[in-house]
Design a protein around this motif. Structure first.
Motif, PDB file in Angstrom:
ATOM      1  N   ASN A 141     -19.153  -8.031  27.249  1.00 26.65           N
ATOM      2  CA  ASN A 141     -19.534  -7.064  28.399  1.00 26.65           C
ATOM      3  C   ASN A 141     -19.103  -5.596  28.079  1.00 26.65           C
ATOM      4  OD1 ASN A 141     -16.582  -8.048  29.225  1.00 26.65           O
ATOM      5  ND2 ASN A 141     -17.105  -5.925  30.258  1.00 26.65           N
ATOM      6  N   ASP A 142     -19.761  -4.694  28.485  1.00 27.78           N
ATOM      7  CA  ASP A 142     -19.336  -3.301  28.532  1.00 27.78           C
ATOM      8  C   ASP A 142     -19.119  -2.737  30.064  1.00 27.78           C
ATOM      9  OD1 ASP A 142     -19.514  -2.958  25.827  1.00 27.78           O
ATOM     10  OD2 ASP A 142     -21.342  -1.987  25.777  1.00 27.78           O
ATOM     11  N   LEU A 143     -18.264  -2.099  30.314  1.00 26.97           N
ATOM     12  CA  LEU A 143     -18.117  -1.474  31.451  1.00 26.97           C
ATOM     13  C   LEU A 143     -18.565   0.034  31.590  1.00 26.97           C
ATOM     14  CD1 LEU A 143     -17.272  -1.946  34.593  1.00 26.97           C
ATOM     15  CD2 LEU A 143     -15.057  -0.758  34.126  1.00 26.97           C
ATOM     16  N   LEU A 144     -19.537   0.253  32.363  1.00 27.90           N
ATOM     17  CA  LEU A 144     -20.058   1.733  32.385  1.00 27.90           C
ATOM     18  C   LEU A 144     -19.692   2.408  33.556  1.00 27.90           C
ATOM     19  CD1 LEU A 144     -23.857   1.168  31.051  1.00 27.90           C
ATOM     20  CD2 LEU A 144     -21.719   1.376  29.753  1.00 27.90           C
ATOM     21  N   ALA A 145     -18.655   3.421  33.442  1.00 24.12           N
ATOM     22  CA  ALA A 145     -18.591   4.260  34.553  1.00 24.12           C
ATOM     23  C   ALA A 145     -19.752   5.088  35.235  1.00 24.12           C
ATOM     24  CB  ALA A 145     -17.236   5.517  34.118  1.00 24.12           C
ATOM     25  N   PRO A 146     -19.669   5.239  36.560  1.00 21.39           N
ATOM     26  CA  PRO A 146     -20.631   5.794  37.338  1.00 21.39           C
ATOM     27  C   PRO A 146     -20.695   7.394  36.873  1.00 21.39           C
ATOM     28  CG  PRO A 146     -18.974   5.475  38.718  1.00 21.39           C
ATOM     29  CD  PRO A 146     -18.598   4.942  37.362  1.00 21.39           C
ATOM     30  N   GLU A 147     -21.489   8.098  37.270  1.00 22.29           N
ATOM     31  CA  GLU A 147     -21.875   9.524  37.451  1.00 22.29           C
ATOM     32  C   GLU A 147     -22.105  10.217  35.775  1.00 22.29           C
ATOM     33  OE1 GLU A 147     -18.870  11.307  40.690  1.00 22.29           O
ATOM     34  OE2 GLU A 147     -17.823  10.044  39.180  1.00 22.29           O
ATOM     35  N   GLY A 148     -22.496   9.148  35.081  1.00 21.21           N
ATOM     36  CA  GLY A 148     -22.958   9.522  33.724  1.00 21.21           C
ATOM     37  C   GLY A 148     -21.911   9.574  32.598  1.00 21.21           C
ATOM     38  N   TYR A 149     -20.830   8.953  32.769  1.00 21.94           N
ATOM     39  CA  TYR A 149     -19.852   8.984  32.106  1.00 21.94           C
ATOM     40  C   TYR A 149     -19.663   7.885  31.157  1.00 21.94           C
ATOM     41  CZ  TYR A 149     -17.546  12.685  34.414  1.00 21.94           C
ATOM     42  OH  TYR A 149     -17.140  13.919  34.867  1.00 21.94           O
ATOM     43  N   GLY A 150     -20.604   6.885  31.192  1.00 23.16           N
ATOM     44  CA  GLY A 150     -20.760   5.814  30.120  1.00 23.16           C
ATOM     45  C   GLY A 150     -19.837   4.919  30.117  1.00 23.16           C
ATOM     46  N   GLU A 151     -19.717   4.109  28.757  1.00 22.43           N
ATOM     47  CA  GLU A 151     -18.803   3.039  28.410  1.00 22.43           C
ATOM     48  C   GLU A 151     -17.315   3.634  28.572  1.00 22.43           C
ATOM     49  OE1 GLU A 151     -17.737   0.317  24.739  1.00 22.43           O
ATOM     50  OE2 GLU A 151     -19.378   1.177  24.525  1.00 22.43           O
ATOM     51  N   VAL A 152     -16.742   2.720  29.283  1.00 22.10           N
ATOM     52  CA  VAL A 152     -15.089   2.953  29.301  1.00 22.10           C
ATOM     53  C   VAL A 152     -14.452   1.598  28.860  1.00 22.10           C
ATOM     54  CG1 VAL A 152     -15.049   4.785  31.000  1.00 22.10           C
ATOM     55  CG2 VAL A 152     -14.722   2.510  31.722  1.00 22.10           C
ATOM     56  N   ILE A 153     -15.172   0.509  28.964  1.00 18.94           N
ATOM     57  CA  ILE A 153     -14.581  -0.742  28.822  1.00 18.94           C
ATOM     58  C   ILE A 153     -15.368  -1.470  27.632  1.00 18.94           C
ATOM     59  CG2 ILE A 153     -13.362  -3.194  29.202  1.00 18.94           C
ATOM     60  CD1 ILE A 153     -12.490  -1.710  31.561  1.00 18.94           C
ATOM     61  N   GLY A 154     -15.196  -2.221  26.489  1.00 23.36           N
ATOM     62  CA  GLY A 154     -15.825  -3.052  25.967  1.00 23.36           C
ATOM     63  C   GLY A 154     -15.044  -4.553  25.844  1.00 23.36           C
ATOM     64  N   GLY A 155     -15.414  -5.525  26.050  1.00 21.97           N
ATOM     65  CA  GLY A 155     -14.776  -6.808  25.948  1.00 21.97           C
ATOM     66  C   GLY A 155     -15.876  -7.875  25.569  1.00 21.97           C
ATOM     67  N   SER A 156     -15.185  -9.144  25.171  1.00 25.48           N
ATOM     68  CA  SER A 156     -16.045 -10.158  24.993  1.00 25.48           C
ATOM     69  C   SER A 156     -15.104 -11.493  24.804  1.00 25.48           C
ATOM     70  CB  SER A 156     -16.579 -10.285  23.499  1.00 25.48           C
ATOM     71  OG  SER A 156     -15.565 -10.172  22.338  1.00 25.48           O
ATOM     72  N   GLN A 157     -15.724 -12.738  24.861  1.00 27.70           N
ATOM     73  CA  GLN A 157     -15.060 -14.000  24.431  1.00 27.70           C
ATOM     74  C   GLN A 157     -15.230 -14.189  22.778  1.00 27.70           C
ATOM     75  OE1 GLN A 157     -15.945 -17.373  26.707  1.00 27.70           O
ATOM     76  NE2 GLN A 157     -15.058 -18.830  25.248  1.00 27.70           N
ATOM     77  N   ARG A 158     -14.168 -14.401  22.064  1.00 24.72           N
ATOM     78  CA  ARG A 158     -14.324 -14.572  20.751  1.00 24.72           C
ATOM     79  C   ARG A 158     -14.599 -15.952  20.220  1.00 24.72           C
ATOM     80  NH1 ARG A 158     -13.199  -9.262  22.024  1.00 24.72           N
ATOM     81  NH2 ARG A 158     -10.951  -8.995  22.678  1.00 24.72           N
ATOM     82  N   ILE A 159     -15.073 -15.842  19.058  1.00 26.69           N
ATOM     83  CA  ILE A 159     -15.371 -17.049  18.382  1.00 26.69           C
ATOM     84  C   ILE A 159     -14.145 -17.994  18.155  1.00 26.69           C
ATOM     85  CG2 ILE A 159     -16.546 -18.089  16.550  1.00 26.69           C
ATOM     86  CD1 ILE A 159     -18.370 -15.666  16.237  1.00 26.69           C
ATOM     87  N   ASP A 160     -14.073 -19.285  18.584  1.00 26.39           N
ATOM     88  CA  ASP A 160     -13.129 -19.922  18.264  1.00 26.39           C
ATOM     89  C   ASP A 160     -13.423 -20.969  17.433  1.00 26.39           C
ATOM     90  OD1 ASP A 160     -13.933 -22.273  20.062  1.00 26.39           O
ATOM     91  OD2 ASP A 160     -13.946 -20.593  21.480  1.00 26.39           O
ATOM     92  N   ASP A 161     -14.638 -21.240  16.635  1.00 21.55           N
ATOM     93  CA  ASP A 161     -14.754 -22.066  15.827  1.00 21.55           C
ATOM     94  C   ASP A 161     -14.707 -21.415  14.431  1.00 21.55           C
ATOM     95  OD1 ASP A 161     -17.476 -23.412  14.117  1.00 21.55           O
ATOM     96  OD2 ASP A 161     -16.320 -24.895  14.920  1.00 21.55           O
ATOM     97  N   VAL A 162     -13.841 -22.076  13.681  1.00 22.09           N
ATOM     98  CA  VAL A 162     -13.564 -21.616  12.129  1.00 22.09           C
ATOM     99  C   VAL A 162     -14.915 -21.363  11.132  1.00 22.09           C
ATOM    100  CG1 VAL A 162     -12.865 -23.731  11.134  1.00 22.09           C
ATOM    101  CG2 VAL A 162     -12.037 -21.585  10.122  1.00 22.09           C
TER     102      VAL A 162
END
Length: 431
Positions: A344-365
Motif C-alpha cells: 500500500n501507499d498512503l497518499l496525503a490529501p490536498e495534493g501532497y501525495g505519498e507519505v507512507i509506503g508499506g507491504s507484506q514481505r515475501i516469506d518463502d525463500v
C-alpha cells in the motif's frame, strides 16, 4: 529576579522577570522604545519608557540592531492586543552582542537567496514554527511505537547493496572497498523483528534521484517499522492509527505554530478522525481515467495522478495491491491474485501525495530467490537476507513514513525544502 522563557511569561503577570534572546525587530517614538524579542521558544514585546530608564539603559537601546543578543528585565503586564496576552514593561537591558547588519530584510527574497542564507533564515517566525512542528511529529512517532511495544533498532547508513533499486544509490569509498548510503533500513529491520518481534528505525536515508520536484530531497529522514506475524491488512491499520496519533498530537500541542503558518486545519481535523479510504490499484486507475488521466493499468502513479486522486477525498487515502511488475523485489504477491502485491501507499490529501509506503514481505525463500534474480540483483549480497527465510520464516510486514513529506502536508508547505533545517537538493549541498 527569575530568568524564564517566553513560553513561561503568561503565568507571571505582575512579576519581575529576566529573558535572554535576540532582537528580531524594534521601533522608537523618541520617548518609547518597542523591542521585539525572540528566545527560541516564542516572541514577546518589551516596552521601555525613556522617562523611567537610567540614561545608560536608554543609550544601550539605541545601539541595538536586528539579531543582537540581549538579556532584558522587566515587569510582566497583561496586554490583550498581544498574541500571547502579555508584554514586558522594560526596566533593564544587558547587551550580549551587537549584530552586524542582518542580510535578511523585510523585503521579499527569492528562494535561492533564502536557501543560501538558510543558517539565518531558520530564525524567522515561520521557519521556527515549521521546525517545532517537525520536532512534535518526530517525538509523536517515537511515542506511538513505544506505546505499541516496538523496539528501536536503528539500521546502518553504510550498506553493501541496494534495497529499492540500483539507479538511485550514492556510492562512497569504504576503506579499500566501496559502499552505498542507505536507501532504507528495511532489510535490517526484518532481521531485528525476527529477534524482537516488533522493531523500528528512524534516521537519514539517501536517494540520488535527479529530481527537482517540490516533493524530493536527496537526504531525508524516514521512520520504518517492521513486525513479525503481521499481515498486510494489519499493517495498513497500524499506519492509519499512527497517522491519527500524530495529527491529534500536533493539533493539540502545536496550535500556535499552525496559526503562525496560517494553516487551515480543517483537513487535519477531519484526518485526525481516521477512517481513511482504501482503494485497490485497479480501481484507482479506473477512477483516474474517468477524471481525464491517460494513465494505463500497469503504470505507476505520477505526482499529477496522486494530486488528482487525493483531491477526491477529504482525508488521506490508501492505494493497495499495486502490480508486482512495478514494485520492489521483496513484496509478497497476493496468493489469490499474484499479478498484484500485498502492498500500500498512503497518499496525503490536498495534493501532497505519498507519505507512507508499506507491504507484506515475501516469506518463502524460493520465491524470494526468484525475485532477486528477476531484478538482476547480486545473489551473494543477499545471502544473509535469505537466511531470514531459511531459519524460522514467518509472515511479516512493515512500512516507511517520510518525515519531511509529512511535515510538508501538516504544515501546508509548498516545497519540502522548508521541512528540514538544511535541505540537500539536486543542486544544493550548502550551507
Amino acid at each position: 529576579m527569575a530568568e524564564i522563557l517566553v513560553t513561561e511569561v503568561g503565568g507571571k503577570v505582575g512579576e519581575a522577570v529576566e529573558l535572554k534572546g535576540w532582537v528580531y525587530n524594534f521601533r522608537s517614538s523618541g520617548s518609547i522604545f518597542f523591542l521585539q524579542l525572540r528566545d527560541g521558544t516564542g516572541r514577546i514585546q518589551v516596552v521601555y519608557s525613556k522617562a523611567e530608564m537610567p540614561e545608560v539603559v536608554w543609550n544601550d537601546l539605541q545601539k541595538l540592531t536586528i539579531e543582537s543578543s540581549v538579556a532584558v528585565s522587566g515587569l510582566v503586564k497583561a496586554e490583550p492586543r498581544s498574541p500571547s496576552g502579555v508584554e514586558l514593561g522594560g526596566t533593564g537591558l544587558a547587551i550580549v552582542s551587537v549584530a552586524a547588519e542582518y542580510p535578511i530584510g523585510k523585503k521579499d527574497h527569492g528562494p535561492d537567496f533564502l536557501l543560501n542564507n538558510r543558517h539565518l533564515w531558520i530564525r524567522s517566525a515561520r521557519q521556527e514554527a515549521v521546525l517545532r512542528i517537525r520536532n512534535e511529529i518526530a517525538f509523536a512517532l517515537r511515542e506511538f511505537f513505544y506505546e505499541r511495544g516496538f523496539i528501536n533498532t536503528d539500521s546502518p547508513i553504510f550498506t553493501p547493496n541496494a534495497v529499492e533499486g540500483t539507479t538511485d544509490l550514492f556510492e562512497v569509498k569504504y576503506f579499500d572497498d566501496k559502499a552505498y548510503l542507505s536507501q532504507s533500513g528495511q532489510l535490517y529491520l526484518e532481521a531485528t523483528s525476527a529477534a524482537l518481534r516488533k522493531t523500528y528505525c528512524f534516521g537519514p536515508t539517501f536517494r540520488s534521484e535527479k529530481s527537482k520536484t517540490r516533493r524530493h530531497l536527496t537526504e531525508f529522514w524516514m521512520l520504518e517499522a517492521e513486525a513479525s506475524f503481521m499481515d498486510w491488512e494489519e499493517n495498513i491499520q497500524l499506519q492509519e492509527d499512527m497517522m491519527v496519533y500524530v495529527l491529534r498530537r500536533v493539533l493539540d500541542r502545536r496550535a500556535v505554530d499552525l496559526k503562525t503558518l496560517e494553516r487551515d486545519i480543517t483537513t487535519l481535523q477531519t484526518s485526525a478522525q481516521g477512517n481513511f479510504p482504501r482503494v485497490h490499484y485497479t480501481d484507482a486507475v479506473a477512477q483516474l481515467q474517468k477524471l481525464g488521466s491517460d494513465m494505463k493499468d500497469g503504470d505507476d502513479f505520477g505526482a499529477d495522478d496522486e494530486t488528482i486522486l487525493t483531491k477526491q477525498y477529504d482525508r488521506p487515502m490508501f492505494i493497495h495491491h499495486y502490480p508486482a511488475a512495478i514494485k520492489a523485489f521483496y513484496m509478497k504477491p497476493d496468493p489469490s491474485d499474484p499479478v498484484h502485491v500485498l502492498n500500500n501507499d498512503l497518499l496525503a490529501p490536498e495534493g501532497y501525495g505519498e507519505v507512507i509506503g508499506g507491504s507484506q514481505r515475501i516469506d518463502d525463500v524460493t520465491l524470494l530467490e526468484q525475485r532477486i534474480a528477476e531484478h538482476q540483483l547480486p545473489h551473494a549480497d543477499f545471502q544473509w537476507y535469505l537466511d531470514l527465510r531459511r531459519y524460522g520464516s514467518v509472515p511479516h510486514a512493515g512500512f516507511g513514513i517520510g518525515l519531511e513529506r509529512s511535515v510538508a502536508w501538516i504544515c501546508g508547505l509548498e516545497h519540502v525544502r522548508e521541512t528540514i533545517p538544511f535541505p540537500r537538493l539536486l543542486n544544493r549541498l550548502t550551507p
